[in-house]
Design a protein around this motif. Structure first.
Motif, mmCIF file in Angstrom:
data_model
loop_
_atom_site.group_PDB
_atom_site.id
_atom_site.type_symbol
_atom_site.label_atom_id
_atom_site.label_comp_id
_atom_site.label_asym_id
_atom_site.label_seq_id
_atom_site.Cartn_x
_atom_site.Cartn_y
_atom_site.Cartn_z
ATOM 1 N N VAL A 240 0.844 -1.198 0.000
ATOM 2 C CA VAL A 240 0.000 0.000 0.000
ATOM 3 C C VAL A 240 0.882 1.252 0.000
ATOM 4 N N GLN A 241 1.886 1.248 0.886
ATOM 5 C CA GLN A 241 2.809 2.380 0.964
ATOM 6 C C GLN A 241 3.519 2.587 -0.383
ATOM 7 N N ALA A 242 3.929 1.479 -1.003
ATOM 8 C CA ALA A 242 4.625 1.556 -2.290
ATOM 9 C C ALA A 242 3.712 2.147 -3.359
ATOM 10 N N GLU A 243 2.431 1.767 -3.302
ATOM 11 C CA GLU A 243 1.486 2.267 -4.292
ATOM 12 C C GLU A 243 1.311 3.782 -4.160
ATOM 13 N N ILE A 244 1.226 4.240 -2.904
ATOM 14 C CA ILE A 244 1.115 5.679 -2.652
ATOM 15 C C ILE A 244 2.312 6.414 -3.272
ATOM 16 N N MET A 245 3.484 5.770 -3.195
ATOM 17 C CA MET A 245 4.719 6.424 -3.651
ATOM 18 C C MET A 245 4.896 6.384 -5.172
ATOM 19 N N GLU A 246 4.093 5.548 -5.837
ATOM 20 C CA GLU A 246 4.204 5.393 -7.288
ATOM 21 C C GLU A 246 5.646 5.158 -7.734
ATOM 22 N N LEU A 247 6.242 4.116 -7.193
ATOM 23 C CA LEU A 247 7.634 3.800 -7.514
ATOM 24 C C LEU A 247 7.727 3.293 -8.949
ATOM 25 N N LYS A 248 8.554 3.977 -9.738
ATOM 26 C CA LYS A 248 8.648 3.600 -11.150
ATOM 27 C C LYS A 248 10.081 3.662 -11.655
ATOM 28 N N ALA A 249 10.347 2.912 -12.710
ATOM 29 C CA ALA A 249 11.643 2.976 -13.380
ATOM 30 C C ALA A 249 11.475 2.492 -14.802
ATOM 31 N N ASN A 250 12.411 2.907 -15.655
ATOM 32 C CA ASN A 250 12.414 2.442 -17.039
ATOM 33 C C ASN A 250 13.238 1.156 -17.120
ATOM 34 N N PRO A 251 12.583 0.026 -17.426
ATOM 35 C CA PRO A 251 13.349 -1.222 -17.503
ATOM 36 C C PRO A 251 14.112 -1.380 -18.824
ATOM 37 N N ASP A 252 13.725 -0.599 -19.842
ATOM 38 C CA ASP A 252 14.268 -0.800 -21.197
ATOM 39 C C ASP A 252 15.430 0.132 -21.504
ATOM 40 N N ARG A 253 16.470 0.035 -20.699
ATOM 41 C CA ARG A 253 17.661 0.833 -20.930
ATOM 42 C C ARG A 253 18.809 0.105 -20.252
ATOM 43 N N PRO A 254 20.034 0.489 -20.570
ATOM 44 C CA PRO A 254 21.165 -0.155 -19.875
ATOM 45 C C PRO A 254 21.034 0.078 -18.370
ATOM 46 N N ALA A 255 21.405 -0.921 -17.595
ATOM 47 C CA ALA A 255 21.173 -0.868 -16.147
ATOM 48 C C ALA A 255 22.092 0.120 -15.441
ATOM 49 N N SER A 256 21.589 0.651 -14.328
ATOM 50 C CA SER A 256 22.464 1.288 -13.354
ATOM 51 C C SER A 256 21.913 0.957 -11.979
ATOM 52 N N GLY A 257 22.788 0.966 -10.990
ATOM 53 C CA GLY A 257 22.369 0.579 -9.653
ATOM 54 C C GLY A 257 23.420 0.908 -8.622
ATOM 55 N N THR A 258 23.353 0.200 -7.506
ATOM 56 C CA THR A 258 24.256 0.464 -6.387
ATOM 57 C C THR A 258 24.814 -0.851 -5.863
ATOM 58 N N ILE A 259 26.082 -0.833 -5.498
ATOM 59 C CA ILE A 259 26.687 -2.004 -4.860
ATOM 60 C C ILE A 259 26.200 -2.038 -3.419
ATOM 61 N N ILE A 260 25.546 -3.121 -3.001
ATOM 62 C CA ILE A 260 25.112 -3.174 -1.601
ATOM 63 C C ILE A 260 25.978 -4.105 -0.770
ATOM 64 N N GLU A 261 26.775 -4.909 -1.405
ATOM 65 C CA GLU A 261 27.674 -5.811 -0.681
ATOM 66 C C GLU A 261 28.778 -6.244 -1.631
ATOM 67 N N ALA A 262 29.977 -6.437 -1.106
ATOM 68 C CA ALA A 262 31.067 -6.927 -1.949
ATOM 69 C C ALA A 262 31.984 -7.795 -1.112
ATOM 70 N N LYS A 263 32.406 -8.890 -1.686
ATOM 71 C CA LYS A 263 33.331 -9.752 -0.950
ATOM 72 C C LYS A 263 34.246 -10.508 -1.910
ATOM 73 N N LEU A 264 35.386 -10.889 -1.344
ATOM 74 C CA LEU A 264 36.325 -11.685 -2.113
ATOM 75 C C LEU A 264 36.021 -13.144 -1.811
ATOM 76 N N ASP A 265 35.553 -13.849 -2.829
ATOM 77 C CA ASP A 265 35.166 -15.254 -2.652
ATOM 78 C C ASP A 265 36.350 -16.131 -3.043
ATOM 79 N N ARG A 266 36.607 -17.150 -2.208
ATOM 80 C CA ARG A 266 37.797 -17.976 -2.464
ATOM 81 C C ARG A 266 37.792 -18.584 -3.857
#
Ligand code: GDP
Ligand code: MG
Length: 371
Positions: A240-266
């Motif tokens: 309901v809260q999300a609907e009020i906020m009208e969260l939107k994005a264009n899916p049809d373009r090259p991606a951009s985002g944020t690193i939320i975690e990073a680790k060195l895996d063996r």
């Protein structure tokens, strides 16, 4: 007055004295670090260097344009899932609530829904995905914000019904307000005999959070992470809260985002979880993140499944980094490896230069005034 020692001039320009001396030699001025320069010479060499500093700045601007891409047209925007963070006082049940929400998902899904820890998880309610950041508490939230990243759309404020508003509850409210993130309150532990949800509602009014049923606009849901009571209503409230906020994005373009975690895996080398903000991320895409770049070798979702692509709001583990990126950094798709590498290198050089010669704090104007 009217003169400046070479060493001081170099300091003010934020460059090494040896670099400045080289410039001066090119101008036909033979000096050492402790020589005094007349104002005219200082201005000439500073202007030359300043022009370069400005040129570098404009390269940075070009980078930004390349990285951010064009604005999305309104008609290209599609609904996207909310990204939710759980906050609240210690022991009020943040971890329990997240676990409960996740296990609800696993029991609802078909067999084999083993949750993989990638820093975020996706839960479906009534066919609508909701993304939860796994790290509870405002530490993660503020650490990300300190790096200029805002990934959270909605904060769940967990308040134990037997304990009420506590210092970290207030801190969490302040952080959410500062970030302009709306709060949905989960009044937790209602299974306890001494639970007093009314008291929690009353206490929260002091911090400007007025429950809907009291005529305010904050959704407050009584829940028990222990028994599971109210969890469905909480998920419903988030949608309901999300609907009020009208969260939107264009899916049809090259991606951009944020690193939320990073680790060195063996076995796998540097791996990071990216939260896609807009566009769609594909296997094979070339990316840039801070001074790190690469090509997406594999994408793995929160259930440990390999996927070919992911859209807005979705968290995904990315393999293919040349080095370890940093949580909170932007992640953007680049047209090709050459451009990704050249911007990554330029950023690394800039970082190196500024750490070697101290902060480049002086503008040319300021510099002239000091002379
Ligand atoms: P956090 O510090 O906010 O992550 O809190 P935890 O999830 O670790 O919970 C702290 C304690 O409260 C643990 O002993 C939990 O078992 C307990 N707890 C959490 N949620 C509930 C609940 O809904 N009811 C009851 N009775 N206990 C709970
Ligand atoms: Mg915890």
């Amino acid at each position: 007055s009217g003169s400046i020692v070479v060493k001081d001039l170099a300091d003010q320009l934020g460059i090494k004295a040896t670099e400045l001396i080289k410039r001066l030699i090119n101008l036909g001025v033979m000096v050492g670090v402790n020589h005094e320069l007349d104002k005219e010479t200082a201005v000439i060499v500073a202007t030359e260097l300043g022009a370069e500093v400005e040129e570098r700045a404009s390269v940075q601007e070009q980078e930004e344009i390349l990285i951010q891409g064009e604005e999305d047209a309104p008609e290209s925007l599609r609904e996207r899932p909310p990204v939710v963070t759980v906050m609240g006082h210690v022991d009020h049940g943040k971890t329990s609530l997240l676990d409960r929400i996740r296990s609800t998902r696993v029991t609802q899904s078909e067999a084999g829904g083993i949750t993989q820890h990638i820093g975020a998880s996706v839960v479906e309610h009534d066919g609508h995905p909701i993304v939860f950041l796994d790290t509870p508490g405002h530490e993660a939230f503020t650490a990300m914000r300190a790096r200029g990243a805002q990934v959270t759309d909605i904060a769940i404020l967990v308040v134990a019904a037997n304990d009420g508003v506590m210092p970290q509850t207030v801190e969490a409210i302040n952080h959410a307000k500062a970030a302009n993130v709306p709060i949905v309150v989960a009044i937790n532990k209602i299974d306890l005999p001494d639970a007093n949800p009314e008291r929690v509602r009353t206490e929260l009014t002091e911090y400007g959070l007025i429950a809907e049923e009291w005529g305010g606009d904050t959704i407050m849901v009584p829940v028990s992470a222990r028994t599971g009571e109210g969890i469905d209503k909480l998920l419903e409230a988030l949608l309901v809260q999300a609907e009020i906020m009208e969260l939107k994005a264009n899916p049809d373009r090259p991606a951009s985002g944020t690193i939320i975690e990073a680790k060195l895996d063996r076995g796998r080398g540097p791996v990071a979880t990216v939260l896609v903000k807009r566009g769609t991320l594909h296997v094979g895409d070339v990316f840039l993140s801070g001074t790190v770049w690469g090509r997406v070798r594999a994408l793995i979702n929160d259930r440990g499944q390999r996927v070919k692509e992911v859209g807005p709001s979705m968290p995904v583990e990315v393999l293919g980094f040349n080095e370890l990126p940093e949580a909170g950094d932007d992640f953007v798709i680049m047209p090709d490896e050459r451009q990704a590498k050249s911007i990554a290198d330029a950023r690394a050089n800039r970082l190196r230069a500024s750490s070697e010669s101290g902060p480049r704090g002086v503008s040319l104007d300021e510099f002239y005034q000091r002379l």
